[in-house]
Design a protein around this motif. Structure first.
Motif, PDB file in Angstrom:
ATOM      1  N   VAL A  56       0.839  -1.190   0.000  1.00  0.00           N
ATOM      2  CA  VAL A  56       0.000   0.000   0.000  1.00  0.00           C
ATOM      3  C   VAL A  56       0.877   1.245   0.000  1.00  0.00           C
ATOM      4  O   VAL A  56       1.730   1.414   0.871  1.00  0.00           O
ATOM      5  CB  VAL A  56      -0.940   0.027   1.227  1.00  0.00           C
ATOM      6  N   SER A  57       0.659   2.117  -0.979  1.00  0.00           N
ATOM      7  CA  SER A  57       1.462   3.331  -1.083  1.00  0.00           C
ATOM      8  C   SER A  57       0.795   4.540  -0.444  1.00  0.00           C
ATOM      9  O   SER A  57       1.397   5.585  -0.316  1.00  0.00           O
ATOM     10  CB  SER A  57       1.748   3.633  -2.562  1.00  0.00           C
ATOM     11  N   SER A  58      -0.464   4.396  -0.007  1.00  0.00           N
ATOM     12  CA  SER A  58      -1.213   5.519   0.542  1.00  0.00           C
ATOM     13  C   SER A  58      -0.563   6.052   1.823  1.00  0.00           C
ATOM     14  O   SER A  58      -0.397   5.317   2.799  1.00  0.00           O
ATOM     15  CB  SER A  58      -2.656   5.090   0.852  1.00  0.00           C
ATOM     16  N   PRO A  59      -0.221   7.360   1.858  1.00  0.00           N
ATOM     17  CA  PRO A  59       0.340   7.930   3.088  1.00  0.00           C
ATOM     18  C   PRO A  59      -0.674   7.945   4.228  1.00  0.00           C
ATOM     19  O   PRO A  59      -0.294   7.855   5.399  1.00  0.00           O
ATOM     20  CB  PRO A  59       0.749   9.345   2.674  1.00  0.00           C
ATOM     21  N   VAL A  60      -1.962   8.041   3.901  1.00  0.00           N
ATOM     22  CA  VAL A  60      -2.998   8.009   4.941  1.00  0.00           C
ATOM     23  C   VAL A  60      -2.995   6.641   5.616  1.00  0.00           C
ATOM     24  O   VAL A  60      -3.003   6.533   6.847  1.00  0.00           O
ATOM     25  CB  VAL A  60      -4.389   8.322   4.345  1.00  0.00           C
ATOM     26  N   TYR A  61      -2.962   5.589   4.816  1.00  0.00           N
ATOM     27  CA  TYR A  61      -2.931   4.222   5.341  1.00  0.00           C
ATOM     28  C   TYR A  61      -1.723   4.022   6.242  1.00  0.00           C
ATOM     29  O   TYR A  61      -1.841   3.557   7.381  1.00  0.00           O
ATOM     30  CB  TYR A  61      -2.902   3.244   4.168  1.00  0.00           C
ATOM     31  N   ARG A  62      -0.556   4.397   5.732  1.00  0.00           N
ATOM     32  CA  ARG A  62       0.669   4.193   6.504  1.00  0.00           C
ATOM     33  C   ARG A  62       0.676   5.045   7.765  1.00  0.00           C
ATOM     34  O   ARG A  62       1.124   4.609   8.827  1.00  0.00           O
ATOM     35  CB  ARG A  62       1.888   4.496   5.632  1.00  0.00           C
ATOM     36  N   GLY A  63       0.146   6.260   7.659  1.00  0.00           N
ATOM     37  CA  GLY A  63       0.085   7.134   8.825  1.00  0.00           C
ATOM     38  C   GLY A  63      -0.830   6.595   9.906  1.00  0.00           C
ATOM     39  O   GLY A  63      -0.492   6.634  11.097  1.00  0.00           O
ATOM     40  N   LEU A  64      -1.989   6.070   9.503  1.00  0.00           N
ATOM     41  CA  LEU A  64      -2.928   5.513  10.476  1.00  0.00           C
ATOM     42  C   LEU A  64      -2.320   4.325  11.214  1.00  0.00           C
ATOM     43  O   LEU A  64      -2.463   4.198  12.436  1.00  0.00           O
ATOM     44  CB  LEU A  64      -4.225   5.084   9.774  1.00  0.00           C
ATOM     45  N   PHE A  65      -1.634   3.468  10.477  1.00  0.00           N
ATOM     46  CA  PHE A  65      -1.036   2.316  11.137  1.00  0.00           C
ATOM     47  C   PHE A  65       0.137   2.721  12.019  1.00  0.00           C
ATOM     48  O   PHE A  65       0.358   2.134  13.081  1.00  0.00           O
ATOM     49  CB  PHE A  65      -0.629   1.252  10.117  1.00  0.00           C
ATOM     50  N   ARG A 174     -11.108   2.986   9.464  1.00  0.00           N
ATOM     51  CA  ARG A 174     -11.050   1.753   8.663  1.00  0.00           C
ATOM     52  C   ARG A 174     -11.737   1.956   7.323  1.00  0.00           C
ATOM     53  O   ARG A 174     -11.203   1.568   6.279  1.00  0.00           O
ATOM     54  CB  ARG A 174     -11.729   0.594   9.413  1.00  0.00           C
ATOM     55  N   TYR A 175     -12.923   2.560   7.344  1.00  0.00           N
ATOM     56  CA  TYR A 175     -13.700   2.696   6.117  1.00  0.00           C
ATOM     57  C   TYR A 175     -13.124   3.731   5.149  1.00  0.00           C
ATOM     58  O   TYR A 175     -13.184   3.544   3.945  1.00  0.00           O
ATOM     59  CB  TYR A 175     -15.152   3.064   6.445  1.00  0.00           C
ATOM     60  N   MET A 176     -12.575   4.802   5.686  1.00  0.00           N
ATOM     61  CA  MET A 176     -12.094   5.879   4.809  1.00  0.00           C
ATOM     62  C   MET A 176     -10.625   5.742   4.435  1.00  0.00           C
ATOM     63  O   MET A 176     -10.239   6.094   3.328  1.00  0.00           O
ATOM     64  CB  MET A 176     -12.327   7.242   5.476  1.00  0.00           C
ATOM     65  N   GLY A 177      -9.802   5.225   5.364  1.00  0.00           N
ATOM     66  CA  GLY A 177      -8.374   5.225   5.103  1.00  0.00           C
ATOM     67  C   GLY A 177      -7.720   3.873   4.931  1.00  0.00           C
ATOM     68  O   GLY A 177      -6.756   3.745   4.184  1.00  0.00           O
ATOM     69  N   LEU A 182      -6.039  -0.652   1.127  1.00  0.00           N
ATOM     70  CA  LEU A 182      -5.633  -2.054   1.227  1.00  0.00           C
ATOM     71  C   LEU A 182      -6.163  -2.867   0.057  1.00  0.00           C
ATOM     72  O   LEU A 182      -5.426  -3.647  -0.564  1.00  0.00           O
ATOM     73  CB  LEU A 182      -6.134  -2.635   2.545  1.00  0.00           C
ATOM     74  N   PHE A 183      -7.431  -2.678  -0.284  1.00  0.00           N
ATOM     75  CA  PHE A 183      -8.020  -3.482  -1.353  1.00  0.00           C
ATOM     76  C   PHE A 183      -7.504  -3.078  -2.728  1.00  0.00           C
ATOM     77  O   PHE A 183      -7.385  -3.920  -3.618  1.00  0.00           O
ATOM     78  CB  PHE A 183      -9.545  -3.410  -1.291  1.00  0.00           C
ATOM     79  N   ARG A 184      -7.190  -1.794  -2.906  1.00  0.00           N
ATOM     80  CA  ARG A 184      -6.573  -1.396  -4.182  1.00  0.00           C
ATOM     81  C   ARG A 184      -5.229  -2.101  -4.360  1.00  0.00           C
ATOM     82  O   ARG A 184      -4.923  -2.619  -5.440  1.00  0.00           O
ATOM     83  CB  ARG A 184      -6.388   0.123  -4.236  1.00  0.00           C
ATOM     84  N   ALA A 185      -4.425  -2.124  -3.307  1.00  0.00           N
ATOM     85  CA  ALA A 185      -3.124  -2.792  -3.381  1.00  0.00           C
ATOM     86  C   ALA A 185      -3.295  -4.298  -3.577  1.00  0.00           C
ATOM     87  O   ALA A 185      -2.569  -4.920  -4.352  1.00  0.00           O
ATOM     88  CB  ALA A 185      -2.329  -2.509  -2.106  1.00  0.00           C
ATOM     89  N   MET A 186      -4.287  -4.879  -2.891  1.00  0.00           N
ATOM     90  CA  MET A 186      -4.541  -6.307  -3.042  1.00  0.00           C
ATOM     91  C   MET A 186      -4.904  -6.645  -4.487  1.00  0.00           C
ATOM     92  O   MET A 186      -4.421  -7.626  -5.055  1.00  0.00           O
ATOM     93  CB  MET A 186      -5.661  -6.730  -2.096  1.00  0.00           C
TER      94      MET A 186
END
Length: 200
Positions: A56-65, A174-177, A182-186
């Protein structure tokens, strides 16, 4: 695409026999079209790539985790005494004899999940911390194009009021970020491996 809970509860999954005290939190159609025997490839992809979180390249995703793991360290949510076999018993202890004799399936490398069982059309893995005991259930279901695809259900058993409040608090994130990225990367990883699967 998010699905109604009945997309999971209406199917004769074996997980219903051992997780009846868990709540179905989310059900999603996965962007993983394939043939009738392709669940094993999806399980391998998730196990090797941590559900594709690593892709996953999304900075929002990585930031949340990053925030989640930091809070977990500070507040002790993920200490060893809060996991499977410590705070809660593994769901493997509930398996009927025929499931206990089936392959257990792989443990994902980069996420704290432990495989419970793997069949031809379903795979379950569990995790626990101070907030929740959760199950990721991956099923393999017919799609609308006369093929098959993955379907993910998240089953949870919050740890008291604190766990219930925690689950409610992280829901919008979870729903927004998390899930969209995750599913785009999958889907990208699945499509990139199409030729390899076809050659097997």
């Amino acid at each position: 695409m998010r699905l109604p809970r009945t997309a999971h509860t209406s199917r004769p999954w074996r997980i219903h026999e051992i997780a009846g005290d868990f709540h179905v939190e989310d059900v999603w159609a996965l962007p993983t079209p394939g043939g009738p025997d392709d669940l094993r490839h999806l399980v391998r992809q998730i196990a090797n790539n941590g559900g594709d979180g690593a892709a996953v390249s999304s900075p929002v995703y990585r930031g949340l985790f990053a925030v989640r793991w930091m809070l977990g360290r500070l507040l002790g949510w993920d200490k060893s005494g809060t996991g499977i076999g410590a705070r809660v018993r593994t769901l493997r202890d509930r398996l009927p004899a025929d499931l206990r004799e089936c392959p257990r399936g792989p443990d994902p490398r980069s996420v704290p999940l432990t495989s419970v069982y793997q069949l031809h059309d379903e795979w379950a893995a569990e995790m626990s911390n101070r907030t929740v005991h959760a199950v990721m259930h991956i099923g393999w279901v017919p799609d609308e194009a006369d093929g098959f695809r993955g379907q993910m259900a998240v089953l949870v058993k919050p740890n008291g009021l604190f766990g219930a409040v925690y689950m409610a608090a992280i829901k919008p994130f979870r729903y927004m970020g998390v899930y969209p990225a995750l599913f785009r990367a999958m889907g990208r990883t699945w499509q990139a491996g199409a030729g390899r699967r076809g050659a097997v």
